[in-house]
Design a protein around this motif. Structure first.
Motif, PDB file in Angstrom:
ATOM      1  N   ALA A   1       0.815  -1.218   0.000  1.00  0.00           N
ATOM      2  CA  ALA A   1       0.000   0.000   0.000  1.00  0.00           C
ATOM      3  C   ALA A   1       0.846   1.263   0.000  1.00  0.00           C
ATOM      4  N   ILE A   2       1.995   1.226   0.696  1.00  0.00           N
ATOM      5  CA  ILE A   2       2.793   2.448   0.868  1.00  0.00           C
ATOM      6  C   ILE A   2       4.060   2.460   0.014  1.00  0.00           C
ATOM      7  N   GLY A   3       4.179   1.519  -0.891  1.00  0.00           N
ATOM      8  CA  GLY A   3       5.332   1.508  -1.780  1.00  0.00           C
ATOM      9  C   GLY A   3       6.611   1.005  -1.140  1.00  0.00           C
ATOM     10  N   GLY A   4       6.481   0.231  -0.069  1.00  0.00           N
ATOM     11  CA  GLY A   4       7.647  -0.418   0.521  1.00  0.00           C
ATOM     12  C   GLY A   4       8.465   0.405   1.481  1.00  0.00           C
ATOM     13  N   ALA A   5       8.037   1.645   1.803  1.00  0.00           N
ATOM     14  CA  ALA A   5       8.824   2.475   2.712  1.00  0.00           C
ATOM     15  C   ALA A   5       7.923   3.448   3.476  1.00  0.00           C
ATOM     16  N   GLY A   6       8.274   3.700   4.736  1.00  0.00           N
ATOM     17  CA  GLY A   6       7.528   4.670   5.531  1.00  0.00           C
ATOM     18  C   GLY A   6       7.200   4.180   6.919  1.00  0.00           C
ATOM     19  N   GLU A   7       6.574   5.061   7.693  1.00  0.00           N
ATOM     20  CA  GLU A   7       6.195   4.744   9.066  1.00  0.00           C
ATOM     21  C   GLU A   7       4.842   4.030   9.108  1.00  0.00           C
ATOM     22  N   VAL A   8       4.762   3.007   9.957  1.00  0.00           N
ATOM     23  CA  VAL A   8       3.501   2.297  10.173  1.00  0.00           C
ATOM     24  C   VAL A   8       3.248   2.174  11.667  1.00  0.00           C
TER      25      VAL A   8
ATOM     26  N   LEU B   1       3.031   9.302   9.329  1.00  0.00           N
ATOM     27  CA  LEU B   1       2.498   7.940   9.292  1.00  0.00           C
ATOM     28  C   LEU B   1       1.947   7.619   7.907  1.00  0.00           C
ATOM     29  N   LYS B   2       2.280   6.436   7.422  1.00  0.00           N
ATOM     30  CA  LYS B   2       1.831   6.007   6.096  1.00  0.00           C
ATOM     31  C   LYS B   2       0.761   4.917   6.147  1.00  0.00           C
ATOM     32  N   ALA B   3       0.752   4.122   7.239  1.00  0.00           N
ATOM     33  CA  ALA B   3      -0.221   3.024   7.311  1.00  0.00           C
ATOM     34  C   ALA B   3      -0.540   2.665   8.751  1.00  0.00           C
ATOM     35  N   ILE B   4      -1.780   2.242   8.963  1.00  0.00           N
ATOM     36  CA  ILE B   4      -2.210   1.655  10.231  1.00  0.00           C
ATOM     37  C   ILE B   4      -2.561   0.202   9.951  1.00  0.00           C
ATOM     38  N   ILE B   5      -1.949  -0.698  10.702  1.00  0.00           N
ATOM     39  CA  ILE B   5      -2.232  -2.126  10.579  1.00  0.00           C
ATOM     40  C   ILE B   5      -3.071  -2.540  11.791  1.00  0.00           C
ATOM     41  N   ALA B   6      -4.258  -3.035  11.545  1.00  0.00           N
ATOM     42  CA  ALA B   6      -5.155  -3.437  12.639  1.00  0.00           C
ATOM     43  C   ALA B   6      -5.490  -4.920  12.510  1.00  0.00           C
ATOM     44  N   PRO B   7      -4.885  -5.774  13.334  1.00  0.00           N
ATOM     45  CA  PRO B   7      -5.164  -7.213  13.271  1.00  0.00           C
ATOM     46  C   PRO B   7      -6.445  -7.585  14.024  1.00  0.00           C
TER      47      PRO B   7
ATOM     48  N   VAL C   1      -7.297  10.200   3.312  1.00  0.00           N
ATOM     49  CA  VAL C   1      -7.398   9.135   2.307  1.00  0.00           C
ATOM     50  C   VAL C   1      -6.397   9.409   1.185  1.00  0.00           C
ATOM     51  N   GLY C   2      -5.588   8.410   0.861  1.00  0.00           N
ATOM     52  CA  GLY C   2      -4.560   8.572  -0.152  1.00  0.00           C
ATOM     53  C   GLY C   2      -3.206   8.929   0.428  1.00  0.00           C
ATOM     54  N   LYS C   3      -3.210   9.364   1.684  1.00  0.00           N
ATOM     55  CA  LYS C   3      -1.955   9.689   2.380  1.00  0.00           C
ATOM     56  C   LYS C   3      -1.617   8.630   3.423  1.00  0.00           C
ATOM     57  N   VAL C   4      -2.652   8.119   4.090  1.00  0.00           N
ATOM     58  CA  VAL C   4      -2.490   7.053   5.081  1.00  0.00           C
ATOM     59  C   VAL C   4      -3.407   5.906   4.684  1.00  0.00           C
ATOM     60  N   TYR C   5      -2.852   4.705   4.653  1.00  0.00           N
ATOM     61  CA  TYR C   5      -3.647   3.535   4.280  1.00  0.00           C
ATOM     62  C   TYR C   5      -3.858   2.633   5.482  1.00  0.00           C
TER      63      TYR C   5
END
Length: 342
Positions: free
Chosen positions: A157-164, A224-230, A248-252
């Motif tokens: 989603a974030i192109g392989g780089a960034g803060e999650v 922040l680029k992504a939030i992962i919610a298990p 939307v479009g900035k954080v996935y």
């Protein structure tokens, strides 16, 4: 005395005549119906779509088996204390089996052991009870695959780089903690070296708290680029938070969710992909396995294979655990189809 003898003789004649009539018309008195096996499914909390779907699977298994009654129950909030109170009540009701998704792996051991001492078969599914408190644990999938899958989806989603960041359920949730551990292992791999985990927060599987925690992540970590919610509750709340914050479009958002709850977030662009196993299948297999234990066809031994109906069979490892199926990816190409199912 003569009158009593006459009455007795008359009764014998009537009984004989009734027997002849029954034989003549081929009628037989119905045998006493066999008692049904009562299997209680104790979920983390009521009103959770994932467990509502698992309940549907349990009912399917009960109908297929024919002699099963499913008792679906759980606390209103996802606490170990609430589950302990419910299990205590089920012991009093003398159910045959309890299938539980634990809010706390260790806190439930004493009450689960008490249930087993009373002859009740205790199994855990989804989120396990520690080994001493159950006969087996049915994992929805393999923990490593689940952990890697979520990191891979975030990376894509974030192109392989960034803060999650990770938005989990409760800090004590067995399955969540195992998956988070596997996610951290995955992040140590070279292919994910450009992804940085900056925070792990807990929404306690409550929509409002999960939403507040997601908002907190978005505001505390501007890069922040992504939030992962298990967790199905967390991922839904995070999707709403991203939309409300106009990110939307900035954080996935990605993680584990229900198609019926996530279709809107996929369409909005807040979510590119997410994953989940089929909770209907999980509830079905857990109920089927519990039935096998009540019938003495399963004991929970290392290497034992247990038949679970249309799901085939599951194999227990040395820890008394079995995995059902790998997680499945949902995105814009298929989410609408599955949203109609669960």
């Amino acid at each position: 005395m003569i009158k009593n003898k006459t009455n007795a003789a008359t009764g014998q004649v009537r009984t004989a005549a009734l027997a002849l009539l029954v034989a003549a018309i081929g009628f037989t008195l119905p045998a006493q119906a066999a008692e049904k096996v009562r299997i209680a499914m104790v979920v983390k909390s009521l009103g959770n779509g994932f467990f509502d779907a698992a309940h549907e699977g349990a009912k399917e298994a009960a109908k297929e088996l024919g002699d099963v009654d499913v008792i679906y129950t759980g606390p209103t909030t996802p606490t170990a204390e609430g589950q302990i109170e419910i299990v205590n009540s089920l012991i009093s009701q003398k159910v045959d089996a309890i299938v539980i998704s634990a809010n706390d792996a260790n806190a439930l051991v004493p009450i689960a052991k008490r249930a087993m001492q009373r002859g009740i078969k205790v199994l855990s599914f989804d989120s396990g009870i520690a080994r001493a408190g159950r006969l087996m644990q049915l994992n929805p999938s393999n923990a490593e695959l689940i952990g890697v899958k979520q990191i891979q989806m975030a990376s894509d989603a974030i192109g392989g780089a960034g803060e999650v960041a990770i938005l989990s359920a409760t800090a004590q949730a067995t399955n969540q903690n195992i998956w988070i551990g596997e996610m951290k292992k995955a992040l140590a791999k070279p292919e994910f070296s450009k992804i940085k985990l900056v925070a792990t927060v807990y929404g306690d599987d409550q929509s409002d708290k999960s939403y507040r925690e997601a908002i907190g992540l978005l505001r505390s970590h501007p890069n922040l680029k992504a939030i992962i919610a298990p967790t199905t509750v967390g991922i839904n709340a995070a999707g709403k938070a991203v939309a409300d914050e106009k990110l939307v479009g900035k954080v996935y958002v990605t993680g584990l969710g229900l198609p019926s709850e996530m279709a809107g977030h996929v369409k909005s662009g807040a979510v590119k992909s997410f994953a989940i196993w089929n909770p209907i299948d999980l509830g079905y297999a857990a109920t089927y396995a519990a039935y096998q234990f009540t019938k003495g066809k399963a004991q929970g031994k290392d290497g034992e294979t247990i038949a679970v109906g249309r799901m085939g069979s599951i194999k227990l490892d040395a820890s008394g655990e079995a995995a059902l199926a790998p997680p499945f990816t949902y995105d814009a190409s298929n989410v609408d189809k599955f949203a109609k199912i669960f």
